[in-house]
Design a protein around this motif. Structure first.
Motif, PDB file in Angstrom:
ATOM      1  N   GLU A 115       0.837  -1.204   0.000  1.00  0.00           N
ATOM      2  CA  GLU A 115       0.000   0.000   0.000  1.00  0.00           C
ATOM      3  C   GLU A 115       0.873   1.256   0.000  1.00  0.00           C
ATOM      4  O   GLU A 115       0.575   2.234  -0.698  1.00  0.00           O
ATOM      5  N   LEU A 116       1.964   1.222   0.757  1.00  0.00           N
ATOM      6  CA  LEU A 116       2.890   2.355   0.737  1.00  0.00           C
ATOM      7  C   LEU A 116       3.525   2.507  -0.647  1.00  0.00           C
ATOM      8  O   LEU A 116       3.672   3.618  -1.158  1.00  0.00           O
ATOM      9  N   PHE A 117       3.894   1.386  -1.262  1.00  0.00           N
ATOM     10  CA  PHE A 117       4.524   1.439  -2.588  1.00  0.00           C
ATOM     11  C   PHE A 117       3.595   2.082  -3.611  1.00  0.00           C
ATOM     12  O   PHE A 117       4.009   2.918  -4.412  1.00  0.00           O
ATOM     13  N   VAL A 118       2.331   1.682  -3.594  1.00  0.00           N
ATOM     14  CA  VAL A 118       1.367   2.229  -4.546  1.00  0.00           C
ATOM     15  C   VAL A 118       1.225   3.736  -4.348  1.00  0.00           C
ATOM     16  O   VAL A 118       1.194   4.504  -5.309  1.00  0.00           O
ATOM     17  N   ARG A 119       1.151   4.173  -3.098  1.00  0.00           N
ATOM     18  CA  ARG A 119       0.992   5.597  -2.827  1.00  0.00           C
ATOM     19  C   ARG A 119       2.226   6.396  -3.249  1.00  0.00           C
ATOM     20  O   ARG A 119       2.117   7.565  -3.608  1.00  0.00           O
ATOM     21  N   GLN A 120       3.383   5.759  -3.191  1.00  0.00           N
ATOM     22  CA  GLN A 120       4.623   6.428  -3.596  1.00  0.00           C
ATOM     23  C   GLN A 120       4.915   6.265  -5.088  1.00  0.00           C
ATOM     24  O   GLN A 120       5.881   6.828  -5.585  1.00  0.00           O
ATOM     25  N   ARG A 121       4.082   5.460  -5.764  1.00  0.00           N
ATOM     26  CA  ARG A 121       4.326   5.086  -7.160  1.00  0.00           C
ATOM     27  C   ARG A 121       5.669   4.375  -7.317  1.00  0.00           C
ATOM     28  O   ARG A 121       6.397   4.571  -8.286  1.00  0.00           O
ATOM     29  N   ASP A 122       6.009   3.561  -6.352  1.00  0.00           N
ATOM     30  CA  ASP A 122       7.203   2.735  -6.417  1.00  0.00           C
ATOM     31  C   ASP A 122       6.850   1.382  -7.013  1.00  0.00           C
ATOM     32  O   ASP A 122       5.758   0.846  -6.779  1.00  0.00           O
ATOM     33  N   ALA A 123       7.782   0.814  -7.759  1.00  0.00           N
ATOM     34  CA  ALA A 123       7.562  -0.498  -8.373  1.00  0.00           C
ATOM     35  C   ALA A 123       7.889  -1.589  -7.352  1.00  0.00           C
ATOM     36  O   ALA A 123       8.878  -1.503  -6.633  1.00  0.00           O
ATOM     37  N   PHE A 124       7.059  -2.625  -7.304  1.00  0.00           N
ATOM     38  CA  PHE A 124       7.272  -3.695  -6.340  1.00  0.00           C
ATOM     39  C   PHE A 124       6.832  -5.027  -6.931  1.00  0.00           C
ATOM     40  O   PHE A 124       5.969  -5.097  -7.802  1.00  0.00           O
ATOM     41  N   GLY A 125       7.461  -6.072  -6.442  1.00  0.00           N
ATOM     42  CA  GLY A 125       7.110  -7.423  -6.860  1.00  0.00           C
ATOM     43  C   GLY A 125       7.058  -8.326  -5.645  1.00  0.00           C
ATOM     44  O   GLY A 125       7.419  -7.927  -4.535  1.00  0.00           O
ATOM     45  N   LEU A 126       6.616  -9.557  -5.846  1.00  0.00           N
ATOM     46  CA  LEU A 126       6.476 -10.525  -4.758  1.00  0.00           C
ATOM     47  C   LEU A 126       7.140 -11.833  -5.150  1.00  0.00           C
ATOM     48  O   LEU A 126       6.976 -12.312  -6.278  1.00  0.00           O
ATOM     49  N   THR A 127       7.903 -12.391  -4.220  1.00  0.00           N
ATOM     50  CA  THR A 127       8.505 -13.705  -4.398  1.00  0.00           C
ATOM     51  C   THR A 127       8.155 -14.558  -3.189  1.00  0.00           C
ATOM     52  O   THR A 127       8.343 -14.114  -2.046  1.00  0.00           O
ATOM     53  N   LEU A 128       7.639 -15.752  -3.414  1.00  0.00           N
ATOM     54  CA  LEU A 128       7.356 -16.708  -2.343  1.00  0.00           C
ATOM     55  C   LEU A 128       8.372 -17.836  -2.434  1.00  0.00           C
ATOM     56  O   LEU A 128       8.529 -18.453  -3.492  1.00  0.00           O
ATOM     57  N   ILE A 129       9.068 -18.094  -1.326  1.00  0.00           N
ATOM     58  CA  ILE A 129      10.146 -19.081  -1.347  1.00  0.00           C
ATOM     59  C   ILE A 129       9.970 -20.122  -0.258  1.00  0.00           C
ATOM     60  O   ILE A 129       9.362 -19.885   0.780  1.00  0.00           O
ATOM     61  N   SER A 130      10.524 -21.290  -0.530  1.00  0.00           N
ATOM     62  CA  SER A 130      10.696 -22.351   0.461  1.00  0.00           C
ATOM     63  C   SER A 130      11.985 -23.060   0.054  1.00  0.00           C
ATOM     64  O   SER A 130      13.025 -22.416  -0.025  1.00  0.00           O
ATOM     65  N   ASP A 131      11.919 -24.359  -0.245  1.00  0.00           N
ATOM     66  CA  ASP A 131      13.098 -25.022  -0.787  1.00  0.00           C
ATOM     67  C   ASP A 131      13.254 -24.744  -2.276  1.00  0.00           C
ATOM     68  O   ASP A 131      14.205 -25.217  -2.908  1.00  0.00           O
TER      69      ASP A 131
END
Length: 311
Positions: A115-131
């Motif tokens: 939500e902060l990224f969107v308000r700042q117009r910053d680019a963001f991504g998501l990575t989900l990790i395990s093994d």
């Protein structure tokens, strides 16, 4: 299904409520004047073109700011969330936003940061990790992209807890070092990497984890490492003094012990491992932040804002 999700309807609504309340308090704090919603200008950097300097603003502030256009982004951030089996602890709190387990807290924190990224117009991504890397998105700054990633996280929260007696082959392991190496290489542009993990690895896997953190820094990425734990139960080993059955959420092994008989040895080992991780994080100039899931989001938001303010 989950009390927290029913109360807040979605991570989106929840994140917006948290951010609104946090920023209201922030503006009354020593951070007065900082607003993550301000995105029309950025500070001028010596040597760049003066074409887009806002001279009217300079006249009012005596400071040089450049007009930032909507398609520009001030930051590229990859949210890396460990969603291995150990992050489901405590299992009875899974999906409960009022009293979250580690995975629920990590997803809530990621939602709030997005939500902060969107308000700042910053680019963001998501990575989900395990093994392995179980999910990875590219970086974008749009509200639609945020909605997509929130949907991915909500789907994870709605997954039932695995049967404690099922075969371990169906469980995700906290062998995140290989996934972090791949993440370091996959982020072609210098980025801010925000890692949320309990770092519950065996002693033999601790050196590979530290090496993976070093790899992120070697690739010139800035790193904030949120060490997500339930401090009462996982650090202090606060359990009733009676025979208790403990179940490994990744191997499925069952052990029945009296907590008082093993508490001291357990606390010493966990403290030793945490101290070693912190020591190497500081050595590699990684912002190491211990996080207690039983406390609020200020412990995530303030370090992030301080990091942003230093860049």
């Amino acid at each position: 299904m989950f009390e927290g999700l029913e109360k807040y309807k979605s991570l989106d609504f929840y994140a917006r409520q948290i951010v609104e309340g946090f920023l209201t308090g922030l503006h009354r704090s020593p951070f007065h004047g900082f607003s993550v919603e301000f995105a029309e200008h950025r500070q001028y950097t010596v040597g760049e073109s003066t074409r887009n300097i806002d001279w009217k603003l300079y006249g009012r502030t005596n400071k040089l700011f450049v007009k930032r256009f909507e398609e520009e982004t001030n930051l590229r951030c990859q949210l890396v969330v460990d969603h291995s089996g150990s992050m489901l602890f405590p299992t009875e709190s899974h999906g409960n936003m009022a009293h979250p387990n580690k995975l629920t807290f990590a997803f809530e924190a990621a939602a709030v940061l997005s939500e902060l990224f969107v308000r700042q117009r910053d680019a963001f991504g998501l990575t989900l990790i395990s093994d392995k890397i179980d999910f990875q998105s590219e970086c974008r700054s749009s509200r639609a992209h945020q909605q997509y990633l929130l949907g991915v996280m909500e789907k994870e929260l709605l997954q039932p807890i695995p049967d404690m007696h099922q075969d371990a082959i169906h469980r995700r392991q906290t062998l995140i070092s290989d996934s972090l190496h791949l993440t370091a290489e996959a982020l072609h542009k210098r980025s801010l990497v925000i890692l949320l993990t309990d770092a519950f690895v065996s002693p033999s896997d601790q050196d590979p984890l530290i090496d993976a953190l070093r790899h992120l820094r070697h690739c010139k990425h800035e790193v904030i490492f949120f060490h997500v734990l339930h401090h009462g139960q996982e650090l202090q080993f606060d359990y009733p003094n009676r025979p208790t059955e403990f179940i490994d959420l990744e191997s499925g092994k069952h052990v029945k012990v009296n907590p008082a008989d093993v508490a001291q040895q357990y606390r010493e080992q966990v403290a030793r491992q945490s101290a070693e991780i912190k020591q190497h994080a500081v050595k590699y100039r990684i912002d190491y932040q211990p996080v207690d899931v039983s406390k609020g989001f200020d412990q995530v938001l303030l370090p992030y804002l301080l990091k942003r303010g230093s860049n």
